[in-house]
Design a protein around this motif. Structure first.
Motif, mmCIF file in Angstrom:
data_model
loop_
_atom_site.group_PDB
_atom_site.id
_atom_site.type_symbol
_atom_site.label_atom_id
_atom_site.label_comp_id
_atom_site.label_asym_id
_atom_site.label_seq_id
_atom_site.Cartn_x
_atom_site.Cartn_y
_atom_site.Cartn_z
ATOM 1 N N PRO A 35 24.768 19.840 -27.133
ATOM 2 C CA PRO A 35 23.453 21.050 -27.445
ATOM 3 C C PRO A 35 23.283 21.637 -26.027
ATOM 4 O O PRO A 35 22.504 22.280 -26.016
ATOM 5 C CB PRO A 35 22.464 20.082 -28.188
ATOM 6 C CG PRO A 35 22.168 18.995 -28.194
ATOM 7 C CD PRO A 35 23.378 18.530 -27.973
ATOM 8 N N LYS A 55 6.807 20.619 -26.314
ATOM 9 C CA LYS A 55 6.487 19.679 -27.068
ATOM 10 C C LYS A 55 4.867 19.805 -27.070
ATOM 11 O O LYS A 55 4.175 19.084 -28.023
ATOM 12 C CB LYS A 55 7.105 18.668 -27.017
ATOM 13 C CG LYS A 55 7.185 17.687 -28.080
ATOM 14 C CD LYS A 55 8.165 16.008 -28.332
ATOM 15 C CE LYS A 55 7.969 15.337 -29.239
ATOM 16 N NZ LYS A 55 8.356 13.912 -29.145
ATOM 17 N N SER A 62 12.206 25.360 -32.981
ATOM 18 C CA SER A 62 13.419 25.610 -33.597
ATOM 19 C C SER A 62 14.665 24.969 -33.856
ATOM 20 O O SER A 62 14.184 23.835 -32.712
ATOM 21 C CB SER A 62 14.468 27.343 -32.538
ATOM 22 O OG SER A 62 15.142 26.168 -31.524
ATOM 23 N N PRO A 63 15.291 24.873 -35.119
ATOM 24 C CA PRO A 63 16.732 23.342 -34.690
ATOM 25 C C PRO A 63 17.321 23.320 -34.024
ATOM 26 O O PRO A 63 17.505 22.029 -33.513
ATOM 27 C CB PRO A 63 17.136 23.557 -36.141
ATOM 28 C CG PRO A 63 16.260 24.448 -36.929
ATOM 29 C CD PRO A 63 15.334 25.196 -36.006
ATOM 30 N N LYS A 64 17.646 24.016 -32.736
ATOM 31 C CA LYS A 64 18.556 23.841 -31.879
ATOM 32 C C LYS A 64 17.255 23.449 -30.754
ATOM 33 O O LYS A 64 17.961 22.513 -30.414
ATOM 34 C CB LYS A 64 18.840 25.380 -31.352
ATOM 35 C CG LYS A 64 19.729 25.540 -30.708
ATOM 36 C CD LYS A 64 20.209 26.301 -29.564
ATOM 37 C CE LYS A 64 21.442 26.327 -28.535
ATOM 38 N NZ LYS A 64 21.654 27.789 -27.859
ATOM 39 N N GLN A 66 14.728 21.680 -30.743
ATOM 40 C CA GLN A 66 15.220 20.226 -31.865
ATOM 41 C C GLN A 66 16.096 19.159 -31.297
ATOM 42 O O GLN A 66 16.355 18.163 -30.354
ATOM 43 C CB GLN A 66 14.679 20.106 -32.943
ATOM 44 C CG GLN A 66 13.196 21.351 -33.371
ATOM 45 C CD GLN A 66 12.716 20.574 -34.817
ATOM 46 O OE1 GLN A 66 14.044 19.971 -35.532
ATOM 47 N NE2 GLN A 66 11.560 20.793 -35.556
ATOM 48 N N GLN A 67 17.322 19.636 -31.060
ATOM 49 C CA GLN A 67 18.916 19.565 -31.255
ATOM 50 C C GLN A 67 18.801 19.339 -29.370
ATOM 51 O O GLN A 67 19.062 17.678 -28.598
ATOM 52 C CB GLN A 67 20.005 20.059 -31.523
ATOM 53 C CG GLN A 67 19.703 19.374 -33.057
ATOM 54 C CD GLN A 67 21.454 21.001 -33.163
ATOM 55 O OE1 GLN A 67 21.747 21.385 -32.921
ATOM 56 N NE2 GLN A 67 21.786 20.457 -34.463
ATOM 57 N N GLN A 68 18.272 20.364 -28.326
ATOM 58 C CA GLN A 68 18.308 19.877 -27.086
ATOM 59 C C GLN A 68 17.680 19.111 -26.636
ATOM 60 O O GLN A 68 17.553 18.426 -25.584
ATOM 61 C CB GLN A 68 18.086 21.406 -26.564
ATOM 62 C CG GLN A 68 19.033 22.016 -27.232
ATOM 63 C CD GLN A 68 18.606 23.980 -26.473
ATOM 64 O OE1 GLN A 68 17.825 24.338 -26.460
ATOM 65 N NE2 GLN A 68 19.995 24.954 -26.183
ATOM 66 N N LYS A 70 16.571 16.344 -28.461
ATOM 67 C CA LYS A 70 16.928 14.754 -28.770
ATOM 68 C C LYS A 70 17.989 14.489 -27.462
ATOM 69 O O LYS A 70 17.996 13.382 -26.719
ATOM 70 C CB LYS A 70 17.612 15.085 -30.130
ATOM 71 C CG LYS A 70 16.486 15.066 -31.264
ATOM 72 C CD LYS A 70 16.901 14.445 -33.124
ATOM 73 C CE LYS A 70 16.035 14.844 -33.720
ATOM 74 N NZ LYS A 70 16.433 15.141 -34.618
#
Length: 91
Positions: A35, A55, A62-64, A66-68, A70
């Motif tokens: 990501p 956060k 957004s889901p993207k 959240q991936q970033q 992580k």
């Protein structure tokens, strides 16, 4: 004679159309894409800081994003140094 040529031409085109392979869909990749790909280290650090701030403010991600986040957390965990060598601890 023209009926024969027409029949042969129709047969030729029908066979060629049937022989054309159908496009196959790409299978989903088992490895997720990075990501943070395409960003240099400074941009990654800036993005990670911004995501951490969002956060902490309890803003929806957004889901993207959240991936970033992580990926940022995994990157910071990997770069965490272990205990200092014995020679350093003696000082």
């Amino acid at each position: 004679m023209t009926k024969t040529l027409s029949a042969l031409a129709a047969l030729l085109f029908a066979t060629a159309a049937q022989a054309a392979p159908a496009p196959t869909p790409k299978p989903p990749s088992t490895t997720p894409a990075d990501p943070l790909a395409g960003l240099n280290m400074d941009q990654q650090m800036e993005l990670c800081d911004r995501l951490e701030t969002l956060k902490k403010q309890n803003k929806p991600l957004s889901p993207k994003m959240q991936q970033q986040l992580k990926a940022c957390q995994a990157m910071s965990m990997e770069s965490t140094p272990g205990p200092a060598p014995d020679a350093t601890q003696d000082r």
